[in-house]
Motif scaffolding. Structure first.
Motif, mmCIF file in Angstrom:
data_model
loop_
_atom_site.group_PDB
_atom_site.id
_atom_site.type_symbol
_atom_site.label_atom_id
_atom_site.label_comp_id
_atom_site.label_asym_id
_atom_site.label_seq_id
_atom_site.Cartn_x
_atom_site.Cartn_y
_atom_site.Cartn_z
ATOM 1 N N UNK A 75 0.901 -0.553 -0.108
ATOM 2 C CA UNK A 75 -0.601 0.458 0.025
ATOM 3 C C UNK A 75 1.080 1.871 0.271
ATOM 4 N N UNK A 76 1.759 1.112 1.151
ATOM 5 C CA UNK A 76 2.775 2.804 0.967
ATOM 6 C C UNK A 76 3.520 2.622 -0.244
ATOM 7 N N UNK A 77 4.921 1.762 -0.767
ATOM 8 C CA UNK A 77 5.188 1.547 -1.782
ATOM 9 C C UNK A 77 4.475 2.100 -2.888
ATOM 10 N N UNK A 78 2.960 1.696 -3.103
ATOM 11 C CA UNK A 78 2.062 2.314 -4.444
ATOM 12 C C UNK A 78 2.033 3.680 -4.225
ATOM 13 N N UNK A 79 1.424 4.480 -2.767
ATOM 14 C CA UNK A 79 0.864 5.823 -2.282
ATOM 15 C C UNK A 79 2.391 6.154 -2.624
ATOM 16 N N UNK A 80 2.889 6.072 -3.058
ATOM 17 C CA UNK A 80 5.050 6.666 -3.064
ATOM 18 C C UNK A 80 4.898 6.747 -4.508
#
Length: 695
Positions: free
Chosen positions: A518-523
Motif C-alpha cells: 500500500x505504501x509503496x504504491x502510494x509513494x
C-alpha cells in the motif's frame, strides 16, 4: 482500404475482452443479489442475458470451451431451479464468474484455459432436481403468467402501441405429456412469428424450454383474439392459452420521447427532400443505433498520446511567453507587440481549454473500482466465518484512469485485512455490545487537488502494544526506540514489510506482505496513506492521491544552483529565518515556528547533492514548510523562483539514482526542473531517527 482479416480478428478479440470484463462484473453483482433474493426472476433473466451474450461473443472469437461452458450454464438458469435451490444457484453464478474470469485470463495470455470440473459438477447437481412427493403436486398446478418484461421490451411495446398496432400478452402452457419440450417450444415460436411481430419471448431459446412449462410472449398482430387463440392451440403441444391486451406505461416522458423522435425524423425527411434524396421511414432500431453511436471506445494509449502532445504544447506556450517577454524589453514601442500579446492570450486560453478537455477524458468515476469490493467482502467474510456488510458512498468521484487502476491493489489489501482481522467474530462483538454484523465503509471525495479514498471499519482497532512488540521481534526497531514512538508513528509501523498484527497466518492475510505494498504504491503515485485507530471502535485508512499524474501546479526553488519543484498542494507556508533560530536536537536541525517544532531538511545533506555553483554565506534563509498527511517539515532553500504549471516527465532509473526525485519537467527556456518526491523525503527522515522532532 480493407483491413487484413488478422487485424479484424485482433480488434474483435480486444473488444470481446473489454465487454467480457463488464459482463463478469454484472454476473458478480447478480450473484450477490441472488443470495438475498433467490427467486427473483428479474435477476435470473439478467444473468441469463449476460451468459447468453458471453456465449455468442466467445463463439464468434473462436473460444469454444468458454462458449460451451456458457451454453451448459444456461440450462440451470431457470425460475424453477431458483425456486427449489436458490442458495446453490447464487453460489453457482459466483463460481461461474470466477471460472469465466480464469478462462478469459488464459485466452488473453494465449494459453490453454484451466479445467473447470468443479463447475461442471455443480451444474450437473443442480439439474438433478429431486422428485419428492411433496414437490410433485406443485408441478401440475397451473402458474399464472408474469409478463415481467424488461424496460427495453416495455419501451418497444409502448412504441408499437404508439404507432397504432395491437399488442397482446400471450401465455401458452406446454402439454405436460409432451416428451420433446424443446421441439414443442420451436413449434410455438414458429406459430407466434407467423401471427405477427414477436417483441418479447420467455424463454428465449430451445434449451431453456426443456425445463419450462409456460411460454410467455408479447406479440404485435393485426389478427383478432379469437383467431390468435385458434392458431395457438396446437394439438398435443399446447394445453391452455391466455391472451390479453398488453398494458403500456404511456407516461408524459414517453410521449415526449416520441414527439422528439418524430420531430427529428420529420426534420431529416424534410432536409433530404430538399436535396432530392429518397429516405426510408424511421424505425426504433435506427433510434437505438443513433444512441449507441454517441459513445466511442478509445484505447487508453491513444488518450495518453494526446495528453503527451498537449504537454508539449504547454511547454511551447512557456517558450513563447519567454520570447515575448524578451521582445517587450527590446522593442517596447513596436506596434506588433500588442498583436503578439493578443495572439498569445488567445492561444493560452484555447490551450487551457484543450488541456481541461483531455484531462476530463481521462477521468473516470471511482465506482468502476468500488464495484469489485462487494464480492471481495462477501468471499473473505465467508472464508473467515464472519457476517460483514459493505456500505459505499462517493461512487461518482472522478479521478485519472491510470491512478484508479494503480489504487486497485492497495485497496484490495486494506479491505481484506479489515474483514480478516479488523472485524471481530459475532460472539466477540455481541460481548462488546456491538451488533453481530460488522460493517466496512468505503468512501471517496475530492479535497483540493487530491482525491481521498477512505476505508473504515467498526472492528476491534489496531493493538499498538502488539505492533511495537512485533517491530522489536523483527529487528525493525530496538526496544527503547519502540517505546519512544508516538501513537501515530507506532500505527505507521503497520506498513513495514513483514510486520503483521494477525495472531495466525491464514489464506487471507497475516504474512505481513500486504500493507507495505500500500505504501509503496502510494509513494509511486506521489500520494500518502494515513491510518488512525481507536481500540474497540475500529480503524480508518485514508489514501490520498493526485487527481492526475499528467501535470501539476508547483513551487520552484533553487538549492546548490539546481532548480527544483515541489507540488503546490504540499506547501503549507513559506518563511524566512536567520541562523540563530536554527537549533540542534537529537542530531537534527530543528526550528521553532510559532508553537510548532519543525525538523529542518537540507537536500544537500539528505541526498549528497553536489552544488554546481558556489553560494555566498547567507544570514537569512528561506524555509518552505511542507505538509504530507499529518507530518510537517521545513525545507531550507537558497532562493525562490515562483509558481509554475509543470508537465511531468518520468525519468528512467539509469538517469536518476535518487528516490528523492519523482520526475522532471522542462521550462520554456529549456531548463530541466527536478520534482521533489515528498513521501520519499519523509521516509528518508523516518529511517534516520525516530520522528520525534517532526511536528
Amino acid at each position: 482500404m480493407k483491413r487484413p482479416p488478422e487485424d479484424r480478428g485482433g480488434e474483435l478479440r480486444a473488444l470481446f475482452f473489454e465487454s467480457a470484463n463488464e459482463l463478469l462484473q454484472s454476473l458478480n453483482e447478480a450473484g450477490l443479489e441472488l443470495e438475498s433474493r433467490p427467486s427473483d426472476e428479474q435477476v435470473i433473466r439478467r444473468v441469463r442475458r449476460a451468459v447468453h451474450t458471453l456465449k455468442g461473443d466467445s463463439a464468434a472469437c473462436g473460444f469454444h470451451k468458454l462458449s460451451e461452458l456458457a451454453h451448459e450454464l444456461e440450462d440451470v438458469l431457470t425460475p424453477q431451479v431458483a425456486e427449489s435451490r436458490g442458495g446453490e444457484l447464487a453460489e453457482l453464478v459466483l463460481a461461474a464468474a470466477d471460472s469465466f474470469g480464469a478462462m478469459l485470463a488464459a485466452y488473453q495470455r494465449n494459453v490453454d484455459p484451466p479445467a473447470v470440473e468443479a463447475l461442471h459438477a455443480l451444474i450437473k447437481r443442480l439439474l438433478e432436481v429431486p422428485a419428492s412427493p411433496e414437490n410433485s403436486p406443485v408441478v401440475v398446478v397451473q402458474l399464472p403468467a408474469q409478463f415481467a418484461w424488461t424496460e427495453y421490451e416495455q419501451l418497444m411495446i409502448s412504441e408499437a402501441v404508439h404507432r397504432g398496432e395491437a399488442v397482446y400478452n400471450i401465455a401458452l402452457r406446454i402439454d405436460p405429456d409432451s416428451l420433446m419440450r424443446a421441439a414443442a417450444f420451436q413449434l410455438i415460436r414458429n406459430v407466434l412469428h407467423g401471427s405477427g411481430t414477436v417483441i418479447a419471448l420467455r424463454p428465449e431459446d430451445n434449451l431453456a424450454a426443456a425445463s419450462v412449462e409456460i411460454v410467455e410472449a408479447a406479440l404485435a398482430s393485426s389478427q383478432s383474439v379469437e383467431r390468435l387463440k385458434q392458431r395457438c392451440r396446437i394439438p398435443s403441444i399446447v394445453s391452455d392459452v391466455r391472451i390479453e391486451f398488453a398494458a403500456t406505461a404511456e407516461t408524459s416522458e414517453h410521449e415526449l420521447l416520441g414527439d422528439v423522435l418524430e420531430a427529428q425524423a420529420a426534420n431529416f425527411v424534410a432536409g433530404a427532400a430538399e436535396n432530392g434524396l429518397a429516405t426510408k421511414a424511421s424505425t426504433p432500431g435506427s433510434a437505438a443505433a443513433a444512441v449507441s453511436e454517441a459513445t466511442l471506445r478509445v484505447e487508453a494509449t491513444r488518450i495518453d498520446a494526446v495528453m503527451n502532445l498537449v504537454g508539449e504544447l504547454i511547454i511551447g506556450k512557456s517558450m513563447l511567453n519567454r520570447t515575448l517577454s524578451e521582445f517587450d524589453q527590446k522593442h517596447a514601442r513596436d506596434p506588433l507587440r500588442a498583436k503578439l500579446a493578443d495572439a498569445m492570450a488567445f492561444q493560452a486560453r484555447i490551450l487551457d481549454e484543450l488541456h481541461k478537455c483531455v484531462l476530463k477524458i481521462r477521468m473516470v468515476p471511482v465506482e468502476q473500482l468500488f464495484r469489485r469490493f462487494p464480492r471481495v467482502v462477501r468471499d473473505v467474510a465467508k472464508q473467515c466465518g464472519k457476517d460483514v456488510a459493505l456500505e459505499v458512498s462517493g461512487q461518482n468521484t472522478d479521478l485519472d484512469k491510470s491512478i484508479l487502476d494503480a489504487l486497485a491493489e492497495p485497496l484490495m489489501h486494506i479491505v481484506r485485512n479489515s474483514v480478516d482481522h479488523g472485524i471481530e467474530p459475532a460472539d466477540e462483538r455481541l460481548t462488546a455490545g456491538k451488533p453481530a454484523r460488522g460493517t466496512i465503509y468505503l468512501n471517496a471525495y475530492h479535497q483540493g487537488t487530491q482525491v481521498v479514498i477512505e476505508v473504515r471499519d467498526d472492528g476491534r482497532g489496531i493493538d499498538l502494544a502488539r505492533l511495537r512488540a512485533g517491530a522489536v521481534a523483527k529487528g525493525i526497531l530496538k526496544s527503547e526506540e519502540a517505546q519512544r514512538l508516538s501513537e501515530q508513528d507506532a500505527l505507521n509501523l503497520i506498513f513495514e514489510s513483514g510486520l503483521s498484527t494477525a495472531s495466525e497466518v491464514t489464506e487471507v492475510s497475516g504474512r505481513g506482505i500486504g500493507m507495505d505494498v500500500v505504501r509503496t504504491v502510494l509513494d509511486r503515485l506521489k500520494g500518502t496513506v494515513q491510518v488512525s485507530s481507536k481500540k474497540g471502535q475500529g480503524s480508518t485508512f485514508q489514501l490520498r492521491a493526485p487527481l492526475t499524474l499528467a501535470s501539476i501546479q508547483t513551487l520552484l526553488f533553487r538549492v546548490g544552483g539546481r532548480l527544483f519543484a515541489v507540488p503546490l498542494s504540499s506547501v503549507v507556508e513559506i518563511s524566512r529565518i536567520v541562523d540563530h533560530e536554527i537549533h540542534r536536537v537529537d542530531q537534527r536541525e530543528v526550528l521553532q515556528l510559532r508553537d510548532q517544532i519543525l525538523t529542518l531538511v537540507r537536500l544537500g545533506e539528505l541526498s549528497r547533492l553536489r552544488s554546481i555553483e558556489t553560494q555566498p554565506a547567507k544570514k537569512k534563509h528561506f524555509v518552505i514548510v511542507i505538509g504530507a498527511a499529518e507530518k510537517r517539515f521545513g525545507l531550507l532553500v537558497d532562493g525562490l523562483v515562483g509558481e509554475e504549471e509543470l508537465v511531468i516527465k518520468a525519468l528512467p532509473a539509469e538517469i536518476i539514482s535518487s528516490d528523492l526525485v519523482s520526475g522532471a519537467s522542462i521550462l520554456g527556456d529549456g531548463t530541466v526542473v527536478l520534482i521533489l518526491n515528498v513521501p520519499a523525503v519523509l521516509s528518508r527522515l523516518s529511517r534516520a531517527n525516530p520522528l520525534g522532532a517532526i511536528a
